[in-house]
Design an enzyme around this catalytic site. Structure first.
Site, PDB file in Angstrom:
ATOM      1  N   CYS A  13      -4.558  -2.415   2.823  1.00 53.44           N
ATOM      2  CA  CYS A  13      -5.126  -1.477   1.856  1.00 53.44           C
ATOM      3  C   CYS A  13      -5.931  -0.489   2.681  1.00 53.44           C
ATOM      4  O   CYS A  13      -6.992  -0.845   3.202  1.00 53.44           O
ATOM      5  CB  CYS A  13      -6.011  -2.172   0.827  1.00 53.44           C
ATOM      6  SG  CYS A  13      -6.942  -1.005  -0.191  1.00 53.44           S
TER       7      CYS A  13
ATOM      8  N   CYS B 225      -9.535   0.813   0.742  1.00 52.96           N
ATOM      9  CA  CYS B 225     -10.695  -0.087   0.665  1.00 52.96           C
ATOM     10  C   CYS B 225     -10.244  -1.394   1.290  1.00 52.96           C
ATOM     11  O   CYS B 225      -9.949  -1.402   2.479  1.00 52.96           O
ATOM     12  CB  CYS B 225     -11.236  -0.211  -0.750  1.00 52.96           C
ATOM     13  SG  CYS B 225     -10.033  -0.286  -2.074  1.00 52.96           S
TER      14      CYS B 225
ATOM     15  N   CYS C  54      -8.182  -3.865  -0.882  1.00 50.21           N
ATOM     16  CA  CYS C  54      -7.529  -4.572  -1.979  1.00 50.21           C
ATOM     17  C   CYS C  54      -6.692  -5.706  -1.399  1.00 50.21           C
ATOM     18  O   CYS C  54      -6.011  -5.538  -0.393  1.00 50.21           O
ATOM     19  CB  CYS C  54      -6.630  -3.627  -2.769  1.00 50.21           C
ATOM     20  SG  CYS C  54      -7.550  -2.320  -3.580  1.00 50.21           S
TER      21      CYS C  54
END
Lengths: 102, 214, 94
Positions: free
Chosen positions: B120, B123, B125
């Protein structure tokens, strides 16, 4: 191009990956549990992401849970869950308790 | 000039006179205090109860890579289950007693010709409702930045070398779907039961940075 | 409401840089790929991030890009791909 935001780092140069990891500490789990327990009513994931993205790069560069802590407090103050004055007072109180316990 | 304070009580002077804004060194204990203070204040204000926090902690502790390993071991053992897992991962996980709600889980399959790896970039995830908290490296700047542009080099840093004739598919988990990799069942596992198979499926295999080792 | 694109369609991610919370990474803006699947309708994160309800929901696609098209200097094999999710309002026909 200068429109790339700091958190949006896919494709940027960076050093080697350190494949090691460690178990989250209790306070780090607590940070995560607070987000989950507050849920979408008070702390939507997208709101928290936005609060993280809005940190200054030097704060974004904090380790993961430290960064979350700073962003969560900013978000809760912004949303009016508590005021900055209430936060400062609570921090002073908890810091005092921690020192007394030490 | 505006004058704001951030979460740690630092003053930020939003002007351009280059005055000293020395970053204050704060130890981990300061952030631990922040976590405790948030907990107390949010409870006092009535936004959350101690019981809700406790149950969130218990839920977190119940999510570990072993759940993902169990699902993969079943897929290796049962072709019909594997088909269902690839078609509808949340339903297939439920069959083995794992509720991955609220994740929209997608399982991507490694084949002799294809390898998959998850990241990700925006961020961190991660399929937490199946695997628990992401490992440190998954959240690192190095992994998030580089695995999309030089994935084979990054895999090498995990000791995984992919032949050039393998197609490498990187999956940036950037919106609402969450992914795990279904690794190839390694040779030498013929006749193994599901429990023994699960023992070689590590978290890193499920993200696609390593392969199961017999 | 029918989907604007179907699986197999060639699409381009809009090359635009609005401020605020966006789930379309910078590196994929302006790049062309093929719709791999229609993931469904999801609350709009660009609204959720600011305390709105995210309605109406937006259609989300999973789009597959060739690595060599994203990164001019990609040094892996030509067949390598990158998949990511793009909301319909970020896509246009290629």
């Amino acid at each position: 191009m200068t429109d790339r935001r700091y958190h949006d780092m896919g494709g940027e140069p960076a050093g080697p990956v350190d494949p090691s990891t460690h178990e989250a500490e209790p306070w780090q789990k607590l940070i995560t549990a607070l987000r989950n327990a507050l849920g979408d009513d008070y702390c939507r994931v997208d709101e928290l992401r936005r609060a993280l993205e809005d940190l200054r790069p030097e704060d974004y560069d904090l380790p993961y849970f430290e960064r979350w802590a700073v962003a969560m407090v900013n978000l809760f103050c912004e949303k009016g869950l508590f005021s900055r004055a209430e936060w400062d007072a609570k921090m002073a109180e908890v810091r005092r308790k921690v020192q007394e316990a030490a | 000039m505006t004058d704001e304070r951030d979460a740690r009580g630092h003053h930020h002077h939003h002007d351009h006179d280059h005055d000293a804004h020395a970053p204050i060194e704060v130890g981990a204990s300061e952030y631990e205090i922040m976590a405790l203070a948030m907990r107390e204040l949010l409870i006092e204000k009535g936004y959350v109860t101690a019981a809700e926090i406790r149950s969130a902690l218990e839920y977190m502790d119940s999510r570990t890579p072993s759940l993902g390993a169990k699902v993969i071991a079943k897929a290796w053992s049962d072709p019909a289950y594997k088909k269902r897992l690839l078609e509808n991962a949340p339903a297939a996980c439920k069959e083995v007693g794992v509720d991955v709600t609220p994740a929209h889980l997608v399982v991507v399959e490694n084949t002799p010709a294809t390898h998959n790896v998850i990241v990700c970039t925006l961020c961190s995830c991660y399929p937490r409702s199946l695997l628990g908290l992401p490992p440190d490296w998954y959240k690192s700047k190095a992994y998030r930045s580089r695995v999309v542009i030089e994935p084979r080099k990054v895999l090498k840093e995990f000791g995984t070398e992919l032949p050039g004739d393998i197609t490498l598919r990187v999956h940036d988990s950037n919106a609402d779907l969450r992914y795990i990799v279904l690794p190839l069942r390694p040779k030498g596992t013929e006749g193994w039961g599901e429990e023994k198979l699960a023992s070689i499926v590590t978290r890193d295999c499920l993200v696609g940075v390593t392969l199961p080792v017999v | 409401m029918t989907a604007m694109f179907k699986v197999g369609d060639k699409v381009t991610v809009k090359r635009t840089h609005p401020p605020g919370h966006r789930r379309t990474p910078f590196y994929i803006r302006g790049k062309a790929g093929i719709v791999e699947r229609i993931a469904g309708n999801f609350a709009n994160p660009e609204e959720l991030a600011y305390g709105f309800d995210g309605e109406p929901r937006r259609r989300l696609y999973r789009v597959r890009f060739m690595q060599t098209e994203i990164w001019p200097r990609y040094d892996g094999p030509a067949q390598d791909t990158l998949d990511l999710e793009v909301f319909e309002h970020w896509l246009e026909p290629a």
